[in-house]
Design a protein around this motif. Structure first.
Motif, PDB file in Angstrom:
ATOM      1  N   ALA A  45       0.844  -1.201   0.000  1.00  0.00           N
ATOM      2  CA  ALA A  45       0.000   0.000   0.000  1.00  0.00           C
ATOM      3  C   ALA A  45       0.879   1.251   0.000  1.00  0.00           C
ATOM      4  O   ALA A  45       0.573   2.238  -0.683  1.00  0.00           O
ATOM      5  CB  ALA A  45      -0.927   0.002   1.211  1.00  0.00           C
ATOM      6  N   ALA A  46       1.986   1.209   0.729  1.00  0.00           N
ATOM      7  CA  ALA A  46       2.913   2.342   0.752  1.00  0.00           C
ATOM      8  C   ALA A  46       3.577   2.529  -0.611  1.00  0.00           C
ATOM      9  O   ALA A  46       3.760   3.659  -1.067  1.00  0.00           O
ATOM     10  CB  ALA A  46       3.971   2.148   1.836  1.00  0.00           C
ATOM     11  N   VAL A  47       3.907   1.423  -1.274  1.00  0.00           N
ATOM     12  CA  VAL A  47       4.484   1.499  -2.623  1.00  0.00           C
ATOM     13  C   VAL A  47       3.486   2.156  -3.580  1.00  0.00           C
ATOM     14  O   VAL A  47       3.832   3.049  -4.342  1.00  0.00           O
ATOM     15  CB  VAL A  47       4.887   0.096  -3.140  1.00  0.00           C
ATOM     16  N   LYS A  48       2.237   1.717  -3.521  1.00  0.00           N
ATOM     17  CA  LYS A  48       1.201   2.277  -4.397  1.00  0.00           C
ATOM     18  C   LYS A  48       0.999   3.763  -4.137  1.00  0.00           C
ATOM     19  O   LYS A  48       0.895   4.559  -5.074  1.00  0.00           O
ATOM     20  CB  LYS A  48      -0.120   1.526  -4.216  1.00  0.00           C
ATOM     21  N   ALA A  49       0.974   4.152  -2.879  1.00  0.00           N
ATOM     22  CA  ALA A  49       0.811   5.574  -2.544  1.00  0.00           C
ATOM     23  C   ALA A  49       1.996   6.385  -3.059  1.00  0.00           C
ATOM     24  O   ALA A  49       1.823   7.483  -3.590  1.00  0.00           O
ATOM     25  CB  ALA A  49       0.668   5.745  -1.031  1.00  0.00           C
ATOM     26  N   GLY A  50       3.185   5.834  -2.924  1.00  0.00           N
ATOM     27  CA  GLY A  50       4.376   6.513  -3.436  1.00  0.00           C
ATOM     28  C   GLY A  50       4.351   6.659  -4.942  1.00  0.00           C
ATOM     29  O   GLY A  50       4.738   7.698  -5.491  1.00  0.00           O
ATOM     30  N   LEU A  51       3.881   5.627  -5.635  1.00  0.00           N
ATOM     31  CA  LEU A  51       3.778   5.707  -7.095  1.00  0.00           C
ATOM     32  C   LEU A  51       2.756   6.743  -7.529  1.00  0.00           C
ATOM     33  O   LEU A  51       2.979   7.474  -8.502  1.00  0.00           O
ATOM     34  CB  LEU A  51       3.427   4.338  -7.687  1.00  0.00           C
ATOM     35  N   HIS A  52       1.643   6.824  -6.821  1.00  0.00           N
ATOM     36  CA  HIS A  52       0.646   7.852  -7.142  1.00  0.00           C
ATOM     37  C   HIS A  52       1.253   9.244  -6.957  1.00  0.00           C
ATOM     38  O   HIS A  52       1.054  10.129  -7.789  1.00  0.00           O
ATOM     39  CB  HIS A  52      -0.597   7.693  -6.265  1.00  0.00           C
ATOM     40  N   ALA A  53       2.009   9.438  -5.874  1.00  0.00           N
ATOM     41  CA  ALA A  53       2.657  10.729  -5.628  1.00  0.00           C
ATOM     42  C   ALA A  53       3.677  11.037  -6.716  1.00  0.00           C
ATOM     43  O   ALA A  53       3.779  12.177  -7.184  1.00  0.00           O
ATOM     44  CB  ALA A  53       3.319  10.735  -4.256  1.00  0.00           C
ATOM     45  N   LEU A  54       4.424  10.017  -7.140  1.00  0.00           N
ATOM     46  CA  LEU A  54       5.408  10.203  -8.197  1.00  0.00           C
ATOM     47  C   LEU A  54       4.745  10.627  -9.500  1.00  0.00           C
ATOM     48  O   LEU A  54       5.181  11.576 -10.151  1.00  0.00           O
ATOM     49  CB  LEU A  54       6.200   8.911  -8.413  1.00  0.00           C
ATOM     50  N   VAL A  55       3.691   9.930  -9.876  1.00  0.00           N
ATOM     51  CA  VAL A  55       2.978  10.259 -11.121  1.00  0.00           C
ATOM     52  C   VAL A  55       2.394  11.667 -11.042  1.00  0.00           C
ATOM     53  O   VAL A  55       2.487  12.440 -11.999  1.00  0.00           O
ATOM     54  CB  VAL A  55       1.880   9.210 -11.415  1.00  0.00           C
ATOM     55  N   ASP A  56       1.824  12.027  -9.909  1.00  0.00           N
ATOM     56  CA  ASP A  56       1.252  13.364  -9.754  1.00  0.00           C
ATOM     57  C   ASP A  56       2.307  14.457  -9.837  1.00  0.00           C
ATOM     58  O   ASP A  56       2.039  15.556 -10.321  1.00  0.00           O
ATOM     59  CB  ASP A  56       0.510  13.483  -8.419  1.00  0.00           C
TER      60      ASP A  56
END
Length: 79
Positions: A45-56
């Motif tokens: 879940a932390a990886v997914k949240a980090g990826l969303h932040a990266l894309v944004d």
């Protein structure tokens, strides 16, 4: 990396606007560990949240690739 863009590793907190290279095309490949060591403790879940932040936060012209690994390597998304 140009020192004006900040440290090599940093927490992504918003749009990357202070770097003089904003507006240039960027290629980025993210590698994700999907092995058993990522189970529990909300690691994925932390990886997914980090990826969303990266894309944004990524510049508009960013080509993003995704590679994951466990017992083998998979190119999930080619840049």
């Amino acid at each position: 990396m140009d020192s004006r863009c900040g440290p090599k590793f940093r927490k992504i907190t918003g749009k990357l606007t202070s770097c003089p290279y904003i507006g240039l095309a960027v290629g980025l490949v993210v590698v994700i560990d999907r092995s058993g060591s990522m189970a529990g403790d909300n690691k994925m879940a932390a990886v997914k949240a980090g990826l969303h932040a990266l894309v944004d936060a990524a510049p508009a012209k960013t080509a993003l690739g995704l590679v994951s690994f466990s017992s083998g390597v998979t190119v999930d998304v080619a840049p």
